[in-house]
Design an enzyme around this catalytic site. Sequence first.
Site, PDB file in Angstrom:
ATOM      1  N   HIS B  61       0.837  -1.208   0.000  1.00 35.26           N
ATOM      2  CA  HIS B  61       0.000   0.000   0.000  1.00 35.26           C
ATOM      3  C   HIS B  61       0.870   1.255   0.000  1.00 35.26           C
ATOM      4  O   HIS B  61       1.232   1.784   1.043  1.00 35.26           O
ATOM      5  CB  HIS B  61      -0.924  -0.017   1.222  1.00 35.26           C
ATOM      6  CG  HIS B  61      -2.025   1.003   1.153  1.00 35.26           C
ATOM      7  ND1 HIS B  61      -3.261   0.789   1.700  1.00 35.26           N
ATOM      8  CD2 HIS B  61      -2.076   2.230   0.583  1.00 35.26           C
ATOM      9  CE1 HIS B  61      -4.032   1.858   1.476  1.00 35.26           C
ATOM     10  NE2 HIS B  61      -3.326   2.740   0.814  1.00 35.26           N
ATOM     11  N   HIS B  63       1.616   5.105  -2.121  1.00 33.92           N
ATOM     12  CA  HIS B  63       1.224   6.119  -3.107  1.00 33.92           C
ATOM     13  C   HIS B  63       2.506   6.722  -3.678  1.00 33.92           C
ATOM     14  O   HIS B  63       3.238   7.405  -2.968  1.00 33.92           O
ATOM     15  CB  HIS B  63       0.353   7.194  -2.455  1.00 33.92           C
ATOM     16  CG  HIS B  63      -0.942   6.650  -1.917  1.00 33.92           C
ATOM     17  ND1 HIS B  63      -2.063   6.531  -2.709  1.00 33.92           N
ATOM     18  CD2 HIS B  63      -1.274   6.153  -0.702  1.00 33.92           C
ATOM     19  CE1 HIS B  63      -3.049   5.996  -1.972  1.00 33.92           C
ATOM     20  NE2 HIS B  63      -2.595   5.750  -0.759  1.00 33.92           N
ATOM     21  N   ASP B 153      -8.528   3.127  -3.723  1.00 35.56           N
ATOM     22  CA  ASP B 153      -8.036   3.700  -2.465  1.00 35.56           C
ATOM     23  C   ASP B 153      -7.919   5.222  -2.510  1.00 35.56           C
ATOM     24  O   ASP B 153      -7.497   5.790  -3.511  1.00 35.56           O
ATOM     25  CB  ASP B 153      -6.672   3.135  -2.083  1.00 35.56           C
ATOM     26  CG  ASP B 153      -6.252   3.629  -0.710  1.00 35.56           C
ATOM     27  OD1 ASP B 153      -6.976   3.337   0.251  1.00 35.56           O
ATOM     28  OD2 ASP B 153      -5.247   4.333  -0.606  1.00 35.56           O
ATOM     29  N   HIS B 180     -10.949   0.562   0.657  1.00 36.39           N
ATOM     30  CA  HIS B 180     -10.732   1.722   1.549  1.00 36.39           C
ATOM     31  C   HIS B 180     -12.073   1.939   2.267  1.00 36.39           C
ATOM     32  O   HIS B 180     -13.031   2.410   1.669  1.00 36.39           O
ATOM     33  CB  HIS B 180     -10.338   2.915   0.687  1.00 36.39           C
ATOM     34  CG  HIS B 180     -10.330   4.240   1.392  1.00 36.39           C
ATOM     35  ND1 HIS B 180      -9.188   4.964   1.588  1.00 36.39           N
ATOM     36  CD2 HIS B 180     -11.330   4.970   1.945  1.00 36.39           C
ATOM     37  CE1 HIS B 180      -9.479   6.084   2.227  1.00 36.39           C
ATOM     38  NE2 HIS B 180     -10.777   6.120   2.454  1.00 36.39           N
ATOM     39  N   ASP B 306       0.729   2.660   3.710  1.00 37.89           N
ATOM     40  CA  ASP B 306      -0.107   3.746   3.181  1.00 37.89           C
ATOM     41  C   ASP B 306       0.758   5.006   3.005  1.00 37.89           C
ATOM     42  O   ASP B 306       0.320   6.126   3.282  1.00 37.89           O
ATOM     43  CB  ASP B 306      -1.316   4.017   4.094  1.00 37.89           C
ATOM     44  CG  ASP B 306      -2.351   4.909   3.401  1.00 37.89           C
ATOM     45  OD1 ASP B 306      -2.173   5.230   2.212  1.00 37.89           O
ATOM     46  OD2 ASP B 306      -3.334   5.283   4.073  1.00 37.89           O
ATOM     47  N   PHE B 324      -4.671  14.915   3.567  1.00 34.28           N
ATOM     48  CA  PHE B 324      -4.476  13.752   4.440  1.00 34.28           C
ATOM     49  C   PHE B 324      -3.254  12.963   3.984  1.00 34.28           C
ATOM     50  O   PHE B 324      -2.986  12.862   2.786  1.00 34.28           O
ATOM     51  CB  PHE B 324      -5.691  12.817   4.353  1.00 34.28           C
ATOM     52  CG  PHE B 324      -6.938  13.342   5.029  1.00 34.28           C
ATOM     53  CD1 PHE B 324      -7.111  13.189   6.393  1.00 34.28           C
ATOM     54  CD2 PHE B 324      -7.939  13.955   4.297  1.00 34.28           C
ATOM     55  CE1 PHE B 324      -8.261  13.643   7.025  1.00 34.28           C
ATOM     56  CE2 PHE B 324      -9.100  14.420   4.914  1.00 34.28           C
ATOM     57  CZ  PHE B 324      -9.266  14.262   6.283  1.00 34.28           C
ATOM     58  N   GLY B 325      -2.550  12.354   4.918  1.00 32.86           N
ATOM     59  CA  GLY B 325      -1.499  11.411   4.540  1.00 32.86           C
ATOM     60  C   GLY B 325      -0.174  11.687   5.216  1.00 32.86           C
ATOM     61  O   GLY B 325       0.182  12.835   5.475  1.00 32.86           O
TER      62      GLY B 325
HETATM   63 ZN   LIG Z   1      -6.986   4.415   1.890  1.00 33.37          ZN
END
Ligand SMILES: [Zn+2]
Lengths: 307, 432
Positions: B61, B63, B153, B180, B306, B324-325
Site C-alpha cells: 500500500h 502512493h 483507495d 478503503h 499507506d 491527508f497522509g
Molecule cells: Zn486508503
Amino acid sequence: MNYKNLLGLRDLSAEEIQEILTTAHLMRPVMESPNKKITYLMGKNILTLFYESSTRTRVSFELAAKYLGATTTNVSVATSSVNKGESLIDTVRTLQSMGVDIVIMRHPMTGAPKLLADHIEAKVINAGDGINEHPTQALLDLYTIERHKGRIKDLKVVIAGDILHSRVARSNIWGLTKMGARVVVAGPSTLIPKKIEKMGVEVFQDIKKAVVDADVVMALRMQKERQESGLFPSLREYQHYFGIDEGVLSYAKPEVLLMHPGPVNRGIEITSDIMEGPHSTIEEQVTNGVAIRMALLYLMTRGGDKQ
Amino acid sequence: MKKLLITGGRVLDPKSNRDGIFDILVEEGKIKAIEENIALEDVPRIEAQALWVMPGLIDMHVHLREPGFEHKETIKSGTKSAAAGGFTTIACMPNTQPVVDQASLVEYIQIKAQREGFVKVRPIGAISKGLQGEELAPMGEMMDAGAVAFSDDGNPVVSSSLMKKALEYASMWKAVIISHCEEPSLSKGGLMNEGEMSTILGMQGIPSAAEEIMVARDIALARYTGCRVHIAHVSTAAGVELIRRAKRQGVAITAEATPHHFSLTDRAVEGYDADTKVNPPLRTQEDVEAVLKGLQDGTIDVIATDHAPHHRDEKKQEYKLAPFGIVGLETALPLAITHLIRKNILSPLQLVEKMSLHPARILNLSAGTLQVGQEADITIIDPQAEKKIDKNQLYSQGRNTPFHGQSLYGQVLYTIVDGIVVKNLEWIEKGE
Ligand SMILES: [Zn+2]
C-alpha cells in the site's frame, strides 16, 4: 501570563485569567473618561486580520487599541478566497515585512492562529478560530459575571444551545471551569460534542432541569444552516425545547444573569421580553468587551518583548 | 557469474519456518544455497553476525504520486525511499493523474520503475474508471499488463452494487479487491477521530462508525459472493472485531494495519500540526490496543504503510486545508521493531509474515520467502540499532511524518533486489 500570544483559554491558568479580569477593571475609567486616549500603546501597530466578517469583534478590538494610543489597520479576506489564493504563511511573511506588533486574527478554521503564531514574530490574539476558541469573548463574559457576582468560583453557569459549533461555548467552558464555576451545558443532543464531560461539564437535555438554581444562563446563537444540515428539525422546535423565556428563567436563582454573545435571534434563543429585562447583561457585555481587549493589549505589551 | 555470500546472520523465513544462523549464497540474482556453513573464497560477502536476514519486505500500500503529482514524489524518489526502508517490492495505488485505470498506464509505471526505480514496483489498478465509482475499469487487461490487485483507495466504493460486481469480476483473474473503508456521509468534513480529543481541540471529527459500517458491508459482500476482499488500513476496534469474526466464519477476507495506527493515538494531533492528519485518522488508545491484538492473533495479516507523500507547502497550512497522509516507507520497520518486537506483540517470524510473506500471498507474487531457487530479494537489518528519525533526511520527497525526532530501534543495513545490493551504507545508484 504568556505575553507572546493569546490563542485560547485552554492555555491560560486561573491566575492569568484573574490578572486579565483585574486589569480590565482598571481600564474602565479610561473608557468612561471624556478624553478616551492614553498613550500606552503609542507607536504600536496593530493589525486586525479577519478571514470571516465580524464587525462587532473587530470594532471592539480597534476601539480598545485606539483608546490606548495604537495605530490600527484592518485587513479583511473573503472566506471564499481562503481555499485558493495566497497561503496563510505567505500572508504572514508579507505582514512581517510591514512591521506589525500585534495581529488579531479571526479565521474559519481551527488552529489557524496557532499556525500564524508559529511563523510570525508579532504577537497573535485569536479573535475566533473555527469551532475551537474565542478567548476574548469568554474573557468578557467572565468579567461581566465577576462584576455582578463578585466572584466566579462555585457559581452555576448554564450554557444553552449549539455547543458543538460554538467557539464561545468552548472558551467559556475552559475559562469557567478553571475559575472554579460549575458548568452545565444544555442543547439538542446532536449539537453536544462527544465526551464533553471530559472537559469538566455536566450535560442536560431538559433546559428547565439544567437551569435549576443557576447563577448565570448563557444562550448561544442558533444558526439556520445547522437545521439544513439535519442537526435539528426546525427553529420552532428548537425554540420550544431550548428557547429561554420567563418560564425557564424562573427555575434559576432570582438574581440570575442572562447572557448572549450576540447577535440574538429574537424569539428563538431568548424572548425579547427577557432580553430587555432586568437580568440581561447583553448590552453591558459589549462594553466590557472593549475593557477586556484593552487589558489584553496592555498586558501583552507591558512585558516589552518578553516571551 | 555474479555471486554474493551472506554469512552468519539470523535467517528468518516464515514460509519454511526457518529461524536460525545460516549462510546464504546468491548467484545470478537467485538464492543458490542456504546452509549452516558455506565455505567460499573470493566472493563478495556481507558479514551478518547479530543481524537479521529476511525475505525482502513487501509494502502492498504505497502512493508513488507519479504520474501527475511529481512535486510530491516520483517513482524514483519513492522507490529509493522504499529501498531505504528495507522494501524490495512495493505495490502502488492508482490514484494518480491520470488514474491508473487502463493497461497502458500499468505498463507505463512498470517501464518507468524498471528504468529509474530502486525496487520492484507492482501497480494496483483502479476498480472504477477514473475512481468515479460508476463503471468498472478494465481489470482483465490491467492484470495482463501486470496489475496485482484493484483498489479505488483514497475513495471508498460507495455503491454496494458496484462493489459486488467488482468482487465477482476480479475473481475471474483471482485478483483481490483492496477496500478503503469509509462511509463518506459520516466522515465528510472530519479532520481527526471523533471523540474526547476532537472535542478538546475543537475540530470536526470522523466517527469510528464510518469505518465500521464499510468493513461490515464489505464482509457481507465477500461472504455473499465468495470473492476475496482485503481491508486496507483498519484503524478501529470495531473494525478489527468484525474482521476477526468474519475470518472465524471462513469469509475470504484479509486485512492490513499501518505502523502509525499501531503506534500513535489521536493525542498526537494536539498542536494542530498537519503532519498528524491522515485518513483513516489516528484513533484512541483503545483502538490502538485492538489493532495490536489483531496483529498478534492473526486477524490483521499485513503491515502496510499507506505511504502518502505530500509537498511541504501543502502540509504547512491550516489543518483543515492540508491534505491527508503521512510518509511511511522509512519508518515502518523501526516502528514495527520498537512497538511490536520489543514489546513482544509479534515474534520475528510473525513480523516477516506480515511485512513480506502475507503481502506476497495476497498479491499472488512469487516472493516473500528465502528458499533455494527463489529470486534473491533480501533485507538485512540490525534490530538493536537505535536511531532518531529526522524528517529532513528522508529519501522520500515527502517530509510529512509525525515521527520526527522520535528515537526508534531497528535499522535497515542492506536491501538486496534480485541479488543486487541497492541499498547499503553507501547508495548504489541505479542509472546515475
Ligand atoms: Zn486508503
